[in-house]
Every structure is written in C-alpha cells, then in structure tokens.
Design a protein around this motif. Structure first.
Motif, PDB file in Angstrom:
ATOM      1  N   PHE A 131       9.376  30.568  19.910  1.00  0.00           N
ATOM      2  CA  PHE A 131       9.683  31.689  20.888  1.00  0.00           C
ATOM      3  C   PHE A 131      10.746  31.187  21.704  1.00  0.00           C
ATOM      4  O   PHE A 131      11.925  31.927  21.683  1.00  0.00           O
ATOM      5  CB  PHE A 131       8.589  32.301  21.514  1.00  0.00           C
ATOM      6  CG  PHE A 131       9.086  33.175  22.741  1.00  0.00           C
ATOM      7  CD1 PHE A 131       9.582  34.545  22.339  1.00  0.00           C
ATOM      8  CD2 PHE A 131       9.263  32.994  24.080  1.00  0.00           C
ATOM      9  CE1 PHE A 131      10.121  35.491  22.960  1.00  0.00           C
ATOM     10  CE2 PHE A 131       9.686  33.909  24.638  1.00  0.00           C
ATOM     11  CZ  PHE A 131      10.148  35.328  24.577  1.00  0.00           C
ATOM     12  N   SER A 134      14.198  30.907  19.482  1.00  0.00           N
ATOM     13  CA  SER A 134      14.363  32.195  18.501  1.00  0.00           C
ATOM     14  C   SER A 134      15.845  32.430  18.990  1.00  0.00           C
ATOM     15  O   SER A 134      16.402  32.466  19.967  1.00  0.00           O
ATOM     16  CB  SER A 134      13.558  33.364  18.904  1.00  0.00           C
ATOM     17  OG  SER A 134      13.838  34.502  18.208  1.00  0.00           O
ATOM     18  N   ASN A 137      17.197  34.853  21.765  1.00  0.00           N
ATOM     19  CA  ASN A 137      17.135  34.361  23.273  1.00  0.00           C
ATOM     20  C   ASN A 137      18.228  33.402  23.546  1.00  0.00           C
ATOM     21  O   ASN A 137      18.567  33.339  24.690  1.00  0.00           O
ATOM     22  CB  ASN A 137      15.737  33.516  23.154  1.00  0.00           C
ATOM     23  CG  ASN A 137      14.456  34.352  22.918  1.00  0.00           C
ATOM     24  OD1 ASN A 137      14.469  35.624  23.400  1.00  0.00           O
ATOM     25  ND2 ASN A 137      13.394  33.960  22.985  1.00  0.00           N
ATOM     26  N   LEU A 288      15.912  37.973   9.682  1.00  0.00           N
ATOM     27  CA  LEU A 288      14.734  37.404  10.354  1.00  0.00           C
ATOM     28  C   LEU A 288      14.279  36.231   9.526  1.00  0.00           C
ATOM     29  O   LEU A 288      13.753  35.322   9.996  1.00  0.00           O
ATOM     30  CB  LEU A 288      13.462  38.304  10.490  1.00  0.00           C
ATOM     31  CG  LEU A 288      13.651  39.512  11.282  1.00  0.00           C
ATOM     32  CD1 LEU A 288      12.313  40.364  11.210  1.00  0.00           C
ATOM     33  CD2 LEU A 288      14.333  39.406  12.558  1.00  0.00           C
ATOM     34  N   TRP A 343      19.117  38.264  14.324  1.00  0.00           N
ATOM     35  CA  TRP A 343      18.166  37.998  14.748  1.00  0.00           C
ATOM     36  C   TRP A 343      17.329  37.053  13.734  1.00  0.00           C
ATOM     37  O   TRP A 343      17.115  37.811  12.833  1.00  0.00           O
ATOM     38  CB  TRP A 343      17.472  39.479  15.071  1.00  0.00           C
ATOM     39  CG  TRP A 343      17.853  40.329  16.041  1.00  0.00           C
ATOM     40  CD1 TRP A 343      18.866  41.165  16.034  1.00  0.00           C
ATOM     41  CD2 TRP A 343      17.163  40.516  17.677  1.00  0.00           C
ATOM     42  NE1 TRP A 343      18.931  41.880  17.260  1.00  0.00           N
ATOM     43  CE2 TRP A 343      18.079  41.277  18.069  1.00  0.00           C
ATOM     44  CE3 TRP A 343      16.240  39.567  18.124  1.00  0.00           C
ATOM     45  CZ2 TRP A 343      17.917  41.706  19.418  1.00  0.00           C
ATOM     46  CZ3 TRP A 343      15.984  40.091  19.436  1.00  0.00           C
ATOM     47  CH2 TRP A 343      16.833  40.993  19.991  1.00  0.00           C
ATOM     48  N   TYR A 344      16.834  35.782  14.190  1.00  0.00           N
ATOM     49  CA  TYR A 344      16.203  34.892  13.483  1.00  0.00           C
ATOM     50  C   TYR A 344      15.186  34.512  14.145  1.00  0.00           C
ATOM     51  O   TYR A 344      15.277  33.704  15.089  1.00  0.00           O
ATOM     52  CB  TYR A 344      17.320  33.624  13.063  1.00  0.00           C
ATOM     53  CG  TYR A 344      16.799  32.863  11.847  1.00  0.00           C
ATOM     54  CD1 TYR A 344      16.276  33.275  10.441  1.00  0.00           C
ATOM     55  CD2 TYR A 344      16.769  31.604  12.393  1.00  0.00           C
ATOM     56  CE1 TYR A 344      15.682  32.079   9.786  1.00  0.00           C
ATOM     57  CE2 TYR A 344      16.348  30.541  11.427  1.00  0.00           C
ATOM     58  CZ  TYR A 344      15.812  30.977  10.189  1.00  0.00           C
ATOM     59  OH  TYR A 344      15.413  29.923   9.537  1.00  0.00           O
ATOM     60  N   PHE A 345      14.008  34.460  13.522  1.00  0.00           N
ATOM     61  CA  PHE A 345      12.740  34.062  14.103  1.00  0.00           C
ATOM     62  C   PHE A 345      12.436  32.584  13.600  1.00  0.00           C
ATOM     63  O   PHE A 345      11.265  32.016  14.296  1.00  0.00           O
ATOM     64  CB  PHE A 345      11.656  34.943  14.057  1.00  0.00           C
ATOM     65  CG  PHE A 345      11.984  36.370  14.388  1.00  0.00           C
ATOM     66  CD1 PHE A 345      12.812  36.468  15.386  1.00  0.00           C
ATOM     67  CD2 PHE A 345      11.078  37.357  14.092  1.00  0.00           C
ATOM     68  CE1 PHE A 345      13.071  37.791  15.894  1.00  0.00           C
ATOM     69  CE2 PHE A 345      11.127  38.676  14.731  1.00  0.00           C
ATOM     70  CZ  PHE A 345      12.406  38.839  15.650  1.00  0.00           C
ATOM     71  N   LEU A 350       8.437  32.754  10.351  1.00  0.00           N
ATOM     72  CA  LEU A 350       8.117  34.181   9.739  1.00  0.00           C
ATOM     73  C   LEU A 350       7.062  33.934   8.552  1.00  0.00           C
ATOM     74  O   LEU A 350       6.115  35.014   8.349  1.00  0.00           O
ATOM     75  CB  LEU A 350       9.457  34.708   9.046  1.00  0.00           C
ATOM     76  CG  LEU A 350       9.446  36.128   8.757  1.00  0.00           C
ATOM     77  CD1 LEU A 350       9.016  36.896  10.073  1.00  0.00           C
ATOM     78  CD2 LEU A 350      10.656  36.484   8.339  1.00  0.00           C
ATOM     79  N   THR A 372       4.788  44.525  16.221  1.00  0.00           N
ATOM     80  CA  THR A 372       6.210  44.065  15.571  1.00  0.00           C
ATOM     81  C   THR A 372       6.704  45.075  14.755  1.00  0.00           C
ATOM     82  O   THR A 372       7.890  45.314  14.785  1.00  0.00           O
ATOM     83  CB  THR A 372       5.531  42.805  14.624  1.00  0.00           C
ATOM     84  OG1 THR A 372       5.214  41.855  15.730  1.00  0.00           O
ATOM     85  CG2 THR A 372       6.832  42.363  13.834  1.00  0.00           C
ATOM     86  N   SER A 412       9.999  39.237  18.474  1.00  0.00           N
ATOM     87  CA  SER A 412      10.459  37.892  18.629  1.00  0.00           C
ATOM     88  C   SER A 412       9.319  37.219  19.328  1.00  0.00           C
ATOM     89  O   SER A 412       9.228  35.880  19.049  1.00  0.00           O
ATOM     90  CB  SER A 412      11.682  37.624  19.455  1.00  0.00           C
ATOM     91  OG  SER A 412      11.405  37.938  20.684  1.00  0.00           O
ATOM     92  N   VAL A 415       5.732  37.469  16.627  1.00  0.00           N
ATOM     93  CA  VAL A 415       5.866  36.691  15.519  1.00  0.00           C
ATOM     94  C   VAL A 415       5.229  35.388  15.678  1.00  0.00           C
ATOM     95  O   VAL A 415       4.589  34.758  15.035  1.00  0.00           O
ATOM     96  CB  VAL A 415       7.126  36.995  14.762  1.00  0.00           C
ATOM     97  CG1 VAL A 415       7.256  35.958  13.668  1.00  0.00           C
ATOM     98  CG2 VAL A 415       7.299  38.265  14.379  1.00  0.00           C
ATOM     99  N   PRO A 416       5.913  34.853  16.802  1.00  0.00           N
ATOM    100  CA  PRO A 416       5.411  33.171  16.846  1.00  0.00           C
ATOM    101  C   PRO A 416       3.874  33.144  17.232  1.00  0.00           C
ATOM    102  O   PRO A 416       3.237  32.174  17.144  1.00  0.00           O
ATOM    103  CB  PRO A 416       6.267  32.742  17.946  1.00  0.00           C
ATOM    104  CG  PRO A 416       7.373  33.576  17.774  1.00  0.00           C
ATOM    105  CD  PRO A 416       7.037  34.991  17.598  1.00  0.00           C
TER     106      PRO A 416
END
Length: 820
Positions: A131, A134, A137, A288, A343-345, A350, A372, A412, A415-416
């Motif tokens: 998180f 991410s 953030n 993502l 936006w990439y998690f 993922l 989500t 975000s 998902v984690p």
C-alpha cells in the motif's frame, strides 16, 4: 519492561526497517534538500499575505485579499489551535522531513491494520509496503497534494478502529476510530474522506446483512452506535474547520448559481464536465497491472533510440534534432487532459488479489471486493455515466468534488489487504495445500494468460491512439510544410513507441508475477520457511513498486533550498509595484493565465489567483466581465491600480498604472436598483462605478429608510490596513452611500461606525456598500465569523472529550495486559 520489549521487539524492528526504507528512498530530504512540488509552491504563493501577518501578529488573519479580490483565509491556511489534531499533525510533520512523514504514516498505518486482522508481522509488513509504495501514493506527494496524501495515510488507521469496534473491543476501537477520524478530517481533504465514508458504508451494509441473518441485530446496533458516536466525536473536534467550510461552501463555486439565465452555470455544485474532467479511461484499468499500458505520464519519455527519432533520421534530420523532437512527443494517450503517472498497485499484488477471490472466505472479502469494484467504476466518471450520473445527481455532496479518478484511492488500500489475506489463507496451518495449488494455477492461467496475449498482440485491446490523434497528424504535417505522409509516418512511429513501452512493462509485470508465484508455491508446499518466504515476497513487491515510483519521484525532484527560493523571486516589475506605499490595491497580471495561476499572489493583491473553491460571485464576474474582453469599469471598481503586461520581446514584463481605479472607498452620487442578480450583472457591464452604485432591490430598504443623498464634498480614506480589520475616516455633509472596494461576504464581516455596529449591503454585484451618517466619523470593518470563534470553542470541548477517551482506552489496555 524487558517483557514488553520481548512482546513488541519484532514490531519495533519492522518500524525501524520502514524508517530505513524511507531514509534510503528519500536520502536528499535528510541532506537538507527540498522536494519541488508544484501545488506546494502554489500554496506558498497564495499564503504570502497570511504568513506575513502571522509573523507580525503571532496568529494568522481570518481573511486575505491576496487573490480574487479577497476571500476567507481558512480556505487557504489557518491553524485552528484549539483542535488537538492540529498539534498532533504538527508533531508528525516535525518528526521527519517532508515527505518522509507521510510515507511512514502509509507504512505504519497499514502494518497496524493488518496486525489487527491477525496477520503475522512479516506478512503485515508486506502489505504495508504494497500500500505504502503504490504508485499514486507517491505521485500525490510529487505533485504537492500533501493534504490529500495525508488523508489517504489515515485510511488504514480508521479501518482498523472500525474493525476493532466490530469485534466488540469498544473502548479501544472507539478511541482509535474517533482519533483518526478527527485526524482524517483535519488533514483537510474532504473529498478523500468522503470516498472512505462510502467504502465504510458498504462495510456496514454487509455487517448489517449478516447481523440480520444471524439474529444479532441488538449487538450490531450497539456497535453501530459506538461507531457513530466515535465519528461524531471526530467531527466535533473539527467543528471549527468544518463549520467555516460548510458556511463558505454555499457562497463558493461549490454552491448554487446566483444567475438564473446562465445555463453554463450549475444550479448547485460543480459543473459536471468540470467535475468529470479527470475520469479514468475504462481501458486504463490495465495500468493497475501494466504501468505503461497507456504511456505512463504526460511528461516526455522518448529519446534518440525511439521509433520517432529513427523515423525523423530516415527523413534527413540529424540525430540531435530527431532526439529533441522525439522528446516533445506525447506518449500518454489516455482520455485525461494530462496525468502525472498511472495508477499501479504492483503486478504480483494484483495477482494475489485475484488469487484471494478464490481462496479467501467471509464477509471481509466481499467488502474488499465491493469497495474495490465501486471505486473503479466511479473513477470511470464520464466514461461510465450510468453510475456516475446517478451519484452526481442523487448522492449528497458527490457533485462537490472533481477528479473522480481519485476514487481509486479506496481500491489502492483494498487490493493489498485482500492480497495479504490470500497469502494468509494459502499458508496457514491446516490449509489444504493441494486445493491451494489448484487455485493458484487457476489464478496464474487467468493473469499470465492475459499478459501473454497482450505481449503477443497488444493491439487486440488497445489502439494506442489518443482522441486527438488526427489533430496530431495535422500538426505534424504542418511542421513539414503540409506533407501529409510525413505527419502520418511520424504518428505511426509514435504508436510503435507506445507499443514498445507497453510491451516492456507487460514483460516486466510478467516476470514479477512468475517469481512471486514461484515463492508462493514453495510456501504452500512448505519448501521454505514462512518468514523467509514472506521476506522474499516482500522484496519482490518492494522492488517492483520502488523501481516504478522512481520514475515519478526520484532524487532529481529534490533541490537545494536556495534554488527553491530563487524560483519564487520577484521580477523587476513586481519589485517596482511592491514599493508603492499604498497598503491596499489590486494588480492584474496579464503575463500569466491570471485566473488559473497563483504566481502573482506571491507579491501582490491580485484580482486573479488559483483556488479550487473561489467565491461563486467572483467566478461569475470572471465569466461575464473579464473573459474574452476585460471590462474596464469592473477593473476600476476593484481598485485595480496596476496592469502587468508582456514586453515587446515577449519575455520581459512591463507595468502600466490604471489612472481610473476607484480607490479604497468612494461616495456615489446615484444608486440604481436591479430587480435580481441577472439584472445586477447586466448593469455592471457598462456603468461609471465612481458615480453610480448598482444595488439589488433586496437591499432597497437599507437605503431609502436613511434618505441618502449625493454629498457635496464627501471624503473617505483608508487609515489602517489589516486583512481582517480595516479602518477608515470620512466626512460628508449628509447621509451618503459609500462603496468599498472590498469583496462582499456576509458570513463574518461587520461594519462599525464610531464603535456601533451598522448594517451594510452589496453593491456592483461584488462589493460592500453602506449608507453613512452625515458628519465626521470613523469606520471599522472587522471579519468576525461566528462559525470560527464558536466553532473553535466547540473543537476545544471535543478535544478534551477525545483526550479522556484515549486515556481511558490506554488505561484499560494496560490493565488488561498486566499479569494477575
């Protein structure tokens, strides 16, 4: 004490590890350098007058005239000293350099939440990294959205408090929920707080369903009551800032339109096109998983090795020219006006989320999935109008916020959490390893299969063309003297470059997922010890996100403080105007987009500026009187004393004095009444503000009852200037109407004549005016909003209650853990 260290040693060690991570990532910050953050620089400019008087008086003024003629300073910067969370946030900020404080909150908050969920410290640390690192953030921080980032950083703490309360740990849960709701609100980004509230409503809906199903409504009612009381206490602590914000919102661009005949102005809230301008493209959901699926950021990324550069070289350009041209080409091809990054998690994170949908059971999974999915759908904005329009028109307050892509902040976090729960379920004692391996394979087939197909045939889902692709071809053709084939070939090369960026990141994600699956397979089959396996997974996640974050927030973004100060230095023309001894006049800077730029506010009181919630009336005057052509009469009534224009060379700036500016205040010889706001706006399109005042008919009784006339030799002058306390002296032979070049805002401004409060009214759509009694008198204007002063006292009361509840919760926890 030794037992305490034994129990908590691993937690202390992990927090120290987080600190080390921050030290390594943000080494320049520990070397005294500062982060170049665009929005922070804007904020610093808009706060210039506020900080000047704060230094003089020891407290900030409640009003500033630095932009848009004037507005409450609590919409820009204000301390709220009676709010306990003000001091907690000050302590957090002072504990480490910017932006380390926020990143540590990301990490510690998520670690705490996952520990509350019962996960091991090692697994909780993995989730904290997932998180905390991410992509958005860090992009929020790089852009200078500090309040937004801090609001998101408090998310995990609030969710932890809610979950503790749901487990009937009422004192501890209530104390944590109340404290962090208060901190969340004090972070002063209501939009992000609102999105979290929507997510928590989903959680409570699921809890209600299960309570009803299991006939436990009484226990649920008690829990809900505790949570509502906790949230109410968090609100109570922030009464000062919430009350002033709510009061101001009615008069801001978030409020109702004053003009009934203008279809371009929304009746309430923001214009929908404006609110949905930053909507996440439906296809952009793939970022993502593949960060450069849509080209990454709007900033140039190509170099001399790009297809564009090679195409230019093939047409006769030298390599330096080709490289320079390629560096200007837009690689981002999504539907947003521009973006700072994707936006990439995390690819493996993922993947674990998908895996978690198969292996995690229980109501928490459905909350994480529901929150989500809803956040992603709402982030689509105008691209999924079926849901977005429903929320915009019917869900309270939703139409007050713009940039709906920020809904993804909820995803975000969710998902984690589900990703870590998936690891826990797959590796916990007693888990069916064969079943888990089967579901791991199913998840792998889905995610890896998608990646392999996209690697092989990227164009199966994506065009790699923006909505303005044809315009780009036309522009490129013009560069080549109208050669259409040239434009088409360069545009085709750009598509090739976008495909190359896509494939490189798709391959990158594929590799991280394969490595992660291998480690998870070994953990499920007990081929490696759990702590070691979790450490390796943590390193996979950290390496993935760290390297991606460095694309957008890296050492190059930090500069020496001296360089930052040079960037904010005034020009020669600014210095000349600043030498004017007149304490209160306005400037129109035409060398900048004056109504979208904060630059001028650093040095002058400007009729322009930058703020997301300026006064609605001022915005309407901008739209009607100052857009396209400038209305000189309006500029005069705003006491616009200087115009700054570009020099003949287009580089230097020059100054021109406005000889017809009306000054600080003046007596008028005639009052013309308007039936409504529309007529009032029309009337100021052409009039002599030095002689005529346009007054709405709703104030007619304040003038006619005083039998005001035109003064023979009236004189009025400003004798003392303070942003929220102005003093005038005047003389007039009869009751007369005076117009003040001060913005009308009825919630706080009071006028006193010789110490006695006197009514005033609005004139010329924007300004304050009053009927002044004959003779020689003194006037004081004081900004004394009840919402602030009474609100602060209520905040103090709430802060005391919160402190007592925190003390009781800590006492009970200590007593509970004491040995018998």
């Amino acid at each position: 004490m030794s037992n305490w260290f034994k129990r908590n040693g691993i937690h202390i060690g992990i927090i120290l590890f987080f600190i080390i991570l921050c030290f390594v990532y943000f080494t320049p910050a520990f070397q005294g350098k500062v982060l170049m953050q665009g929005d922070v620089q804007k904020a610093g400019a808009t706060q210039s007058e506020i900080m000047k008087y704060k230094e003089l008086d020891g407290k900030a003024p409640l009003w500033t005239n630095s932009m848009f003629g004037g507005m409450p300073s609590y919409q820009i910067w204000l301390k709220y000293p009676k709010n306990i969370t003000t001091h907690i946030i000050d302590f957090i900020k002072a504990s480490s350099p910017n932006p380390v404080d926020i990143v540590l909150l990301y990490l510690i908050g998520t670690y705490f939440l996952l520990s509350v969920l019962g996960l091991s410290p090692w697994l909780a640390a993995v989730g904290a990294i997932a998180f905390g690192f991410s992509s958005y953030n860090f992009i929020f921080i790089e852009a200078g959205h500090s309040n937004q980032a801090m609001a998101i950083a408090f998310y995990p703490f609030i969710v932890a408090g809610v979950l503790l309360t749901l487990r009937q740990k009422y004192w501890l849960g209530a104390a944590i929920t109340a404290l962090f709701v208060a901190l969340e609100i004090r972070a002063n980004h209501i939009q992000m707080t609102y999105y979290l509230f929507i997510a928590l409503l989903i959680l409570m809906g699921i809890e209600f369903y299960h309570a009803y199903k299991n006939k436990q409504l009484k226990a649920f009612g008690k829990t809900l009551g505790v949570l509502v009381a906790s949230a109410f206490l968090g609100v109570l602590v922030n009464t000062g800032n919430l009350w002033t914000t709510y009061e101001y919102s009615k008069y801001s661009t978030r409020g109702k339109s004053n003009i009934t005949t203008d279809s371009a102005q929304p009746n309430n809230g923001l214009d929908k096109d404006y609110a949905f301008q930053w909507s996440q493209g439906i296809g952009e959901t793939f970022t993502l998983l593949i960060p450069n699926a849509y080209g990454g950021a709007s900033q140039p990324m190509l170099d001399g090795k790009s297809a564009v550069a090679k195409a230019l070289v093939s047409k006769g350009a030298d390599i330096n020219q080709a490289t320079g041209f390629a560096q200007q080409m837009p690689v981002y091809w999504g539907p947003k006006p521009f973006t700072s990054g994707p936006w990439y998690f995390g690819a493996f994170v993922l993947f674990l989320f998908i895996f978690g949908l198969f292996v995690v059971k229980g109501k928490l999974k459905w909350w994480l999935l529901g929150a989500t999915v809803l956040s992603i759908l709402l982030a689509f904005g105008k691209h999924f109008s079926l849901l977005s329009d429903l929320f915009f028109h019917y869900v309270p307050l939703y139409n007050k916020f713009r940039s709906v892509e920020f809904n993804l902040a909820i995803a975000s976090l969710c998902v984690p959490i589900l990703a870590c729960l998936a690891i826990y379920e797959a590796t916990k004692p007693g888990a069916d390893s064969k079943l888990m391996i089967q579901k791991l394979k199913t998840s792998a087939y889905i995610v890896l299969g998608i990646l392999v197909v996209l690697l092989a045939v990227p164009t199966v889902l994506f065009s790699f063309k923006s909505d303005t692709h044809q315009d780009l071809i036309g522009q490129l053709s013009q560069v080549a003297g109208g050669d259409q084939s040239f434009g088409a070939s360069i545009a085709a090369a750009l598509i090739d470059d976008r495909i190359s960026l896509f494939r490189a990141d798709a391959l990158r994600s594929l590799l991280f997922i394969i490595v992660g699956i291998g480690v998870l397979w070994a953990l499920i089959n007990k081929k490696i010890a759990q702590p070691l396996g979790l450490i390796i997974i943590g390193l996979v996640v950290l390496t993935d996100l760290w390297s991606l974050d460095k694309r957008y927030l890296n050492d190059e973004k930090f500069v020496a403080k001296a360089i930052m100060n040079q960037h904010a230095a005034p020009r020669e023309v600014d210095e000349f105007i600043m030498r004017d001894p007149d304490p209160d006049f306005r400037v129109l800077d035409l060398t900048i987009p004056t109504f979208q730029s904060a630059d001028a506010t650093a040095f002058h009181k400007t009729i322009g500026g930058y703020h997301a919630a300026k006064l609605k009336r001022f915005q309407e005057v901008i739209d009607k009187q100052l857009t396209g052509s400038l209305n000189q009469d309006v500029l005069d009534m705003l006491n616009t004393k200087y115009f700054i224009t570009a020099g003949k060379d287009g580089q230097t700036a020059s100054m021109q004095a406005n000889r017809t500016a009306c000054g600080h205040a003046w007596f008028v010889s005639e009052v013309k009444f308007a039936k409504n706001n529309d007529e009032e706006m029309q009337a100021i399109s052409s009039f002599d503000p030095s002689k005529v005042a346009i007054v709405n008919q709703e104030f007619k009784h304040l003038i006619e009852d005083k039998r005001a006339g035109a003064p023979a030799n009236g004189k009025i002058e400003l004798t003392s200037y303070h942003p929220d306390h102005l003093k005038y002296e005047y003389s007039t032979d009869k009751n007369s109407v005076a117009v003040f070049s001060e913005i009308w805002y009825p919630k706080g401004w009071k006028m006193y004549v010789d110490g006695e409060e006197t009514p005033y009214f609005r004139a010329n759509y924007l300004l304050r005016a009053a009927v002044l009694p004959a003779g020689n008198h003194k006037i004081e204007w004081k900004f004394e909003p009840n919402s602030y002063f009474l609100g602060e006292n209520i905040s103090l009361f709430g802060s005391i209650i919160l402190s007592l509840i925190l003390a009781m919760a800590i006492y009970r926890e200590i007593a509970r853990k004491q040995p018998a």
